[in-house]
Design an enzyme around this catalytic site. Structure first.
Site, short mmCIF file in Angstrom:
data_model
loop_
_atom_site.label_atom_id
_atom_site.label_comp_id
_atom_site.label_asym_id
_atom_site.label_seq_id
_atom_site.Cartn_x
_atom_site.Cartn_y
_atom_site.Cartn_z
N HIS A 1 6.64 47.37 34.80
CA HIS A 1 6.93 46.20 33.97
C HIS A 1 7.74 45.16 34.73
O HIS A 1 7.48 43.97 34.63
CB HIS A 1 7.70 46.68 32.73
CG HIS A 1 7.91 45.64 31.70
ND1 HIS A 1 6.96 45.35 30.75
CD2 HIS A 1 8.95 44.82 31.46
CE1 HIS A 1 7.42 44.39 29.97
NE2 HIS A 1 8.62 44.05 30.38
N ARG B 1 12.88 33.24 24.13
CA ARG B 1 14.05 33.17 25.03
C ARG B 1 13.63 32.80 26.45
O ARG B 1 14.32 32.05 27.13
CB ARG B 1 14.82 34.49 25.03
CG ARG B 1 15.69 34.67 23.81
CD ARG B 1 16.66 35.84 23.95
NE ARG B 1 16.00 37.13 24.06
CZ ARG B 1 15.42 37.78 23.07
NH1 ARG B 1 15.40 37.25 21.85
NH2 ARG B 1 14.84 38.94 23.24
N ASP B 2 12.48 33.33 26.90
CA ASP B 2 12.01 32.98 28.24
C ASP B 2 11.85 31.47 28.38
O ASP B 2 12.01 30.92 29.46
CB ASP B 2 10.65 33.64 28.52
CG ASP B 2 10.81 35.06 29.02
OD1 ASP B 2 11.83 35.36 29.66
OD2 ASP B 2 9.90 35.89 28.78
N HIS C 1 3.72 42.69 24.08
CA HIS C 1 4.61 43.65 23.43
C HIS C 1 3.75 44.71 22.76
O HIS C 1 3.88 44.98 21.56
CB HIS C 1 5.55 42.94 22.45
CG HIS C 1 6.99 43.31 22.66
ND1 HIS C 1 7.90 43.41 21.66
CD2 HIS C 1 7.66 43.64 23.80
CE1 HIS C 1 9.08 43.77 22.18
NE2 HIS C 1 8.96 43.90 23.46
N LYS D 1 4.87 30.37 28.66
CA LYS D 1 4.57 31.70 29.17
C LYS D 1 4.00 32.56 28.05
O LYS D 1 4.27 32.30 26.86
CB LYS D 1 5.84 32.35 29.72
CG LYS D 1 5.56 33.66 30.45
CD LYS D 1 6.85 34.29 30.95
CE LYS D 1 6.56 35.61 31.64
NZ LYS D 1 7.77 36.32 31.98
N GLU E 1 18.19 47.39 25.47
CA GLU E 1 17.31 46.25 25.27
C GLU E 1 17.65 45.53 23.99
O GLU E 1 16.78 44.97 23.32
CB GLU E 1 15.85 46.71 25.28
CG GLU E 1 15.44 47.24 26.63
CD GLU E 1 13.97 47.44 26.79
OE1 GLU E 1 13.23 47.39 25.78
OE2 GLU E 1 13.53 47.64 27.93
N ASN F 1 2.19 37.75 32.86
CA ASN F 1 2.75 39.05 32.57
C ASN F 1 1.61 40.06 32.75
O ASN F 1 0.46 39.74 32.49
CB ASN F 1 3.28 38.99 31.13
CG ASN F 1 3.57 40.35 30.54
OD1 ASN F 1 2.89 40.76 29.60
ND2 ASN F 1 4.56 41.04 31.02
N TYR G 1 5.98 44.88 39.04
CA TYR G 1 4.56 44.54 39.29
C TYR G 1 4.02 45.29 40.50
O TYR G 1 3.24 44.76 41.28
CB TYR G 1 4.40 43.02 39.48
CG TYR G 1 4.75 42.22 38.25
CD1 TYR G 1 3.78 41.94 37.29
CD2 TYR G 1 6.04 41.76 38.04
CE1 TYR G 1 4.09 41.22 36.15
CE2 TYR G 1 6.36 41.04 36.91
CZ TYR G 1 5.39 40.76 35.96
OH TYR G 1 5.71 40.06 34.85
#
Lengths: 231, 734, 79
Positions: free
Chosen positions: B48, B115-116, B94, B90, B311, B533, B51
């Protein structure tokens, strides 16, 4: 026309309301944070939509107890126009400025769509630019819009013409199918007895220009201007 | 050291690390790590975060163009949209959390991607989502569908960012592994963008947002491991979202960002405090010293290991300019958010953690990032294993009306109204009326301007499965086409690459092929990848999903008053088909939905034709000469015409030679336009002069959709079929 | 001192969530459930040690915020 928009933590239609008020009233509204004890001298106070305090506990419950609300109640009692949309309507019922309560939608789901409404009372300072019985289209976007009041309150609301908007079908019939959230008597918006505090679940401020899908909402704000000019 | 646990091979394995990877850790550290340090390595080196299986191939994707301000590697990608404004976006997956707890999994997916975007200084203006569910009759699906949709709505509605569109598909391969991909688009001033590279030895490191609890510990390693039936035991590790706090965090961050107090900022995503601090330190080439006693904690007796791996949602890490702490703190206190100085930047190059007066971890940052494993996994790609199929190769239908009704009333083409009515798609007051859900791309005006962003997500996993390269190309081309059909100029994409277990060569082959196809399309269409992602190991009990490289495309309409939408506008308009039709039925929805067959290879994507036809269509929309356009995709021409009719409650009279290949073929690079009769000649001439395949096929009008002697069905019947799938499904399963 | 507050809908107020819960229970095979009314449970840790004073304070909290007495009843337990 001078106006103010009250901003609670996690209000999220405050900007939309401010844009509409500025466009139609011709003046930027004052944005008033919920922690303030005073509100500038204005003719029109808007309580915007959103999820104040995350809708935690009950929609509008905590916002209704915030410092600024004491001042909103005072201004309302002095006759200033107070207009609550969606979460703002929930705050108005929670604060006691309007009777009844807004409960979870009968279908239990959040609903965002255009709804047809009948203007049941065009003799108010918020609706004088609509025809009596006119059918208008405003969007709704809420999870807790199911209006409830006890039998005596409902009876009084109907007898005093305090039901300003009702959910109807495109032809203007207040059918059970048109009653999108299960509200008693298809009630979408009510006004107080004195006629200066209007609360409604649908969002007239979202449809004020054709690019956004229509402008049925404009006349509500234009009514307020006309009412002030005639006052 | 606070944790004296001896690191055994079992503990290493529990952390998802191979013995070889553990040897690399020993080499980087020069000693045996403690448990906290091992935990930090394990999340940083998880698939995750690192990569490790994919980066070799991702590097081949084109990421640059004149309008790209920031490509992959930051929290989100950034493009220039003129007037000193930038669009930041982006998409992220999930998937696993949403399968375990659909409401919270989907909700926190939305929270994370928001948030990103706002961590870079943008106000989020639109959310999108790409959802893949298993077969509707699978016993878990009603719960998963309603939970995911409610979770996306619950979060997005509360934070007040409109969810303006997306896609939803159903396929057996997702029965045990649904996909929830969320995308956020934000807008910032180009000269007010915030990055994550920390700088300035001695500068304070500040934690803001929610308190830290034991949420989602091992989430990042969970997202990188295959599912087995006992995964459901992991339920307590799923994080709970708090959109109320997120809304306050957005407002507080944007308020602080209006000042010059911030040096660097990063959200705490998967692997929370670990990945944010390591990435910030690594990008800035500095060290971090954090005092974990100062981390705001929600639960008692939390260990350094738990704090570093938590998290918990709605948290951010910032580096401030010296002396600006009190100024920043006042803003966060106004918004009722935690604000704590938890450390400072050092010149050691190490991430040093102290807890209760002792050093809890001391890791050199560089190897955590640079030495992370990179694998060239074996792959096996046989792209041309299937043949193209045309009308003669597959069964025809005797009743075209019924075939059409079945297609548009089936799970994959039916109206998604049941879904998008649960999303506030209008808040913020810039969702253009005809850009509301249901069109080719959502149209969101740039606030206070006459510009609009066109946003879409697309992928056709059937195609990628049958031909990874063409499928990868097609996913990119379809987003490009969808943006074009609204009049937008496609600018860049983000992607969310959902695949099975990369340790299996045929899965890795799908991945490699799809990347090749995507890269070719992006390059040719000048449509770079600016963020993305990867989600691997989407398998249950050894059965992988269909390869699903979801693409999120963003384009710009310089003048939003000149735009097109799918609904017919006027009776009497001339219906025109742009593009070449050969009648490709391989890997088509026609085969799948009407015959239950998945065979053949998909129509090839001719990138030159895509570009030529698309540029022509856009140029006509930009002149204001047409306002009605729809791209042709799954289901083919007949479905496209039906969608245009249903969106407008107007029929059309169409004359077409040909058979089921013509009507249901999924040839690419095609559009249907409706042209005012008096404009037809000019437009036709323009098409002919540039060799654009342009064919008048009929006229708008009437209450029925009529196609020569094959189709004659009332638009109201089409709508009934189209609208009834979800309501009927949930009336049965609620 | 700990206060436990139960907030429930008044009799006569429609409870669509309760109805949905009952429906779901039925589809899980729990047939004998004739009615479901759902509500809220709120736990408060109080500094107050005097039971009467605590009761008065929590009662006021309920009336002012924790319950909406237009639609809800509440009950308080102290220990």
């Amino acid at each position: 026309m001078k106006s103010a928009v009250i901003v609670f933590p996690a209000s999220n239609c405050d900007r939309d309301m401010a844009v509409a008020l500025e466009k139609i009233f011709g003046e930027k509204p004052a944005m008033v944070w919920h922690g303030e004890a005073t509100i500038p001298d204005v003719d029109f106070i808007a309580l915007p939509g959103g999820f104040s305090y995350g809708d935690y506990l009950r929609s509008g419950a905590m916002a209704a107890r915030s410092p600024v609300m004491a001042e909103v109640i005072k201004r309302a009692n002095d006759g200033v126009s107070v207009f609550g949309v969606c979460n703002g309507f929930q705050v108005l019922t929670e604060s006691g400025l309007l009777p009844g309560a807004l409960m979870r939608n009968a279908g239990l789901k959040f609903i965002c769509k255009d709804a047809y409404l009948k203007v049941e009372n065009n003799q108010t300072r918020f609706t004088n630019k609509y025809e009596a019985g006119e059918v208008v289209r405003y969007p709704v976007a809420h999870h807790d819009g199911n209006y409830f009041a006890d039998a005596d309150t409902l009876k009084a609301l109907e007898e005093n013409n305090q039901v300003v908007y009702r959910y109807v079908d495109a032809e203007g019939n207040a059918t059970p199918e048109a009653n999108i959230n299960g509200s008693q008597n298809n009630i979408a918006g009510i006004i107080n007895k004195a006629g200066n505090v209007l609360g409604m679940m649908p969002h007239p401020e979202r449809l004020i220009e054709h690019d956004l899908g229509g402008d049925d909402g404009r006349a509500l704000f234009e009514s307020a201007i006309a009412a002030l000019a005639n006052a | 050291m606070t944790e004296q646990t001896k690191i055994t091979p079992e503990i290493v394995a529990e952390h998802g690390l191979t013995p070889e990877e553990y040897d690399l850790i020993l080499e980087s550290m020069g000693r045996e790590p403690n448990l906290t340090e091992l935990g930090i390595f394990s999340v940083m080196w998880s698939e995750h975060c690192s990569y490790k299986s994919s980066k070799l191939h991702l590097k081949t994707l084109p990421t640059e163009a004149d309008w790209v301000i920031c490509g992959p590697g930051e929290n989100a990608g950034i493009i220039d949209i003129g007037d000193n404004q930038a669009a930041i976006f982006k998409m992220e997956s999930h998937n696993h959390p949403s399968y375990i707890e659909p409401y919270q999994g989907a909700a926190t997916g939305v929270g994370g991607i928001l948030r990103d975007v706002f961590t870079m200084g943008a106000r989020p203006v639109a959310n999108m989502n790409a959802l893949r569910f298993g077969m509707p009759d699978h016993p878990k699906m009603p719960h998963l569908i309603s939970g995911v949709v409610a979770g996306i709505g619950g979060y997005g509605n509360c934070v007040g960012v409109p969810t303006v569109g997306g896609e939803t598909d159903f396929d057996e391969s997702y029965n045990g592994n649904i996909l929830v991909n969320a995308m956020t688009v934000g807008i910032a001033d180009s000269n007010k963008i915030f990055y994550s590279a920390a700088a300035g030895v001695g500068n304070p490191v500040v934690y803001v947002g929610s308190k830290t609890g034991r949420d989602g510990i091992h989430g990042a390693t969970m997202a990188s491991a295959e599912f087995t039936d006992d995964s459901e035991e992991k339920r307590p590790t799923v994080q709970v979202g708090d959109p109320f706090t997120e809304k306050l965090l957005i407002e507080a961050c944007l308020e602080l960002m209006a000042s010059d107090a911030i040096v660097a900022i990063q959200d705490m995503g998967a692997a929370g405090l670990t990945s944010s601090s390591v990435e910030m330190a690594s990008k800035g080439g500095v060290g971090f010293e954090l005092n974990l006693d100062n981390v705001p904690q929600r639960e008692e007796n939390m260990t350094p290991y738990e704090m570093m791996l938590s998290e918990s949602q709605e948290r951010m890490l910032m580096v401030l300019k010296p002396g600006r702490e009190d100024f920043a703190k006042a803003i966060f206190e106004k918004w009722d958010l935690d604000f704590a100085v938890i450390g400072e930047i050092t010149d050691t190059g190490n991430l040093t953690l102290t807890f209760k007066g002792e050093v809890a971890a001391d890791i050199p940052v560089a190897p955590l990032v640079d030495k992370s494993p990179e694998y060239d996994r074996p792959w096996n790609l046989d792209a041309d294993k299937y043949e193209p199929l045309f009308a003669g190769d597959v069964d025809g239908v005797s009743d075209y009306n019924q075939a059409l009704l079945k297609l548009i009333g089936g799970p994959n083409l039916s109206s998604r109204r049941w879904i998008w009515e649960q999303y506030d798609h209008m808040v913020m007051g810039d969702t253009l009326g005809d850009g509301r859900p249901g069109g080719d791309a959502a149209l969101v005006r740039v606030h206070g301007t006459n510009k609009a962003l066109a946003i879409t997500t697309d992928c056709t996993p059937r195609y990628v499965q049958a031909h990874p390269i063409e499928g990868g190309k097609q996913a990119v081309a379809e987003t490009w086409r969808n943006i074009t059909a609204t009049g937008g100029r496609p600018l860049a994409i983000t992607n969310c690459l959902n695949f099975g277990n990369p340790e299996r060569p045929e899965i890795m082959g799908q991945f490699v092929g799809a990347i090749q196809g995507m890269g070719a399309a992006c390059k040719f269409l000048e449509y770079p990848v600016i963020s993305g992602n990867v989600s691997l190991y989407n398998e249950t009990n050894g059965k992988g999903i269909k390869p699903t490289p979801a693409i999120g495309g963003v384009g710009l309409l310089a003048d939003a008053s000149k735009r097109a939408s799918v609904n017919f506008k006027r009776e009497g308009d001339i219906v025109v088909l742009v593009g070449e039709t050969e009648g490709h039925l391989g890997a088509s929805l026609y085969l799948k939905e009407l015959f239950g067959e998945e065979r053949g290879t998909p129509a090839k994507v001719d990138l030159a034709a895509e570009k030529r036809n698309g540029n022509f269509v856009r140029s006509i929309i930009e002149t204001g000469d047409i306002d009605t356009c729809h791209d042709i995709s799954g289901g083919g021409l007949l479905v496209t015409l039906a969608e245009m009719a249903m969106a407008s409650n107007m029929g059309a009279n169409i004359t077409l030679d040909g058979d089921h290949g013509t009507l249901f073929g999924e040839d690419q690079a095609r559009y249907v336009m409706a042209v005012a009769a008096d404009k037809l000649d000019d437009i036709q001439e323009a098409a002919q002069s540039t060799n654009i395949p342009f064919k008048v096929i009929g006229t708008v009008g009437g209450d029925n959709l009529v196609v020569t002697d094959k189709v004659n069905v009332a638009v109201s019947d089409l709508k009934n079929a189209h609208e009834s799938f979800f309501p009927e499904y949930f009336s049965k399963h609620d | 001192m700990k206060a436990r507050v139960h907030v429930t809908l008044k009799a006569g107020v429609l409870d669509p969530q309760g109805k949905a819960i009952r429906h779901s229970l039925g589809s899980l095979g729990f047939d004998g459930v004739e009615k479901v009314r759902q509500g809220k449970y709120i736990e408060l840790d109080l500094a107050e040690t005097d039971k009467d004073k605590a009761m008065a304070a929590v009662d006021e909290m309920c009336r002012k915020l924790l319950a909406n007495t237009v639609i809800e009843n509440y009950s308080i337990e102290l220990d």
